[in-house]
Design an enzyme around this catalytic site. Structure first.
Site, PDB file in Angstrom:
ATOM      1  CB  ILE A   7      -1.362  -8.934   8.232  1.00  0.00           C
ATOM      2  CG1 ILE A   7      -2.302  -9.224   7.066  1.00  0.00           C
ATOM      3  CG2 ILE A   7      -0.523 -10.153   8.578  1.00  0.00           C
ATOM      4  CD1 ILE A   7      -1.606  -9.463   5.743  1.00  0.00           C
ATOM      5  CG  ASN A   9       3.063 -11.071  10.162  1.00  0.00           C
ATOM      6  OD1 ASN A   9       2.156 -10.561   9.520  1.00  0.00           O
ATOM      7  ND2 ASN A   9       3.688 -12.159   9.767  1.00  0.00           N
ATOM      8  CB  CYS A  10       1.530  -5.757   8.514  1.00  0.00           C
ATOM      9  SG  CYS A  10       1.725  -4.262   7.545  1.00  0.00           S
ATOM     10  CG  ASP A  11       7.525  -4.143  10.026  1.00  0.00           C
ATOM     11  OD1 ASP A  11       7.345  -5.022  10.893  1.00  0.00           O
ATOM     12  OD2 ASP A  11       8.521  -4.111   9.283  1.00  0.00           O
ATOM     13  CD  GLN A  14       4.307  -5.789  14.375  1.00  0.00           C
ATOM     14  OE1 GLN A  14       5.395  -5.224  14.412  1.00  0.00           O
ATOM     15  NE2 GLN A  14       4.207  -7.108  14.333  1.00  0.00           N
TER      16      GLN A  14
END
Length: 121
Positions: A7, A9-11, A14
């Site tokens: 995903i 926007n998952c840290d 990223q």
């Protein structure tokens, strides 16, 4: 070719994507939120790695499931659940010719990047 599933926007995802870029490792990104997750793909991951490796039991999506669903999770029914709720997948999933890897813990980042560099080069 390396495919990274997750995903955007998952840290953790990223961080993994940045590390792969920094290491010069070519990859394609598959975002569960926009592109979904097929039951067949999820079943393949479960067959190769097991339910406990693939399912994230620590996240918000897991905690929101009803007790019956959580208690009844098995290799036989997990793929359908993951296809319906892809946020339940531990992230990221790295799929490369001949293998799979799941997760990108801070303590293991360098080892994961080195292993991926070796298998996709």
């Amino acid at each position: 070719m390396l495919t990274v599933y997750g995903i955007k926007n998952c840290d953790t995802v990223q961080r993994a994507l940045k590390a792969l870029d920094a290491a010069g490792i070519a990859f394609q990104f598959h975002d569960f939120k926009s592109a979904g997750l097929s039951r067949e793909t999820a079943q393949g991951w479960i067959a190769a790695l097991g339910v406990d490796v693939v399912v994230n039991r620590k996240g918000t999506t897991w905690r929101k499931l009803d007790d019956k669903t959580r208690d009844g999770l098995s290799a036989a029914n997990a793929a359908a659940l993951l296809a319906r709720e892809p946020s339940l997948v531990k992230r990221p999933v790295f799929a490369y010719p001949g293998g799979l890897a799941v997760g990108f813990a801070k303590a293991d980042e360098a080892a994961v990047v080195a292993r991926l560099a070796a298998v996709v080069s």
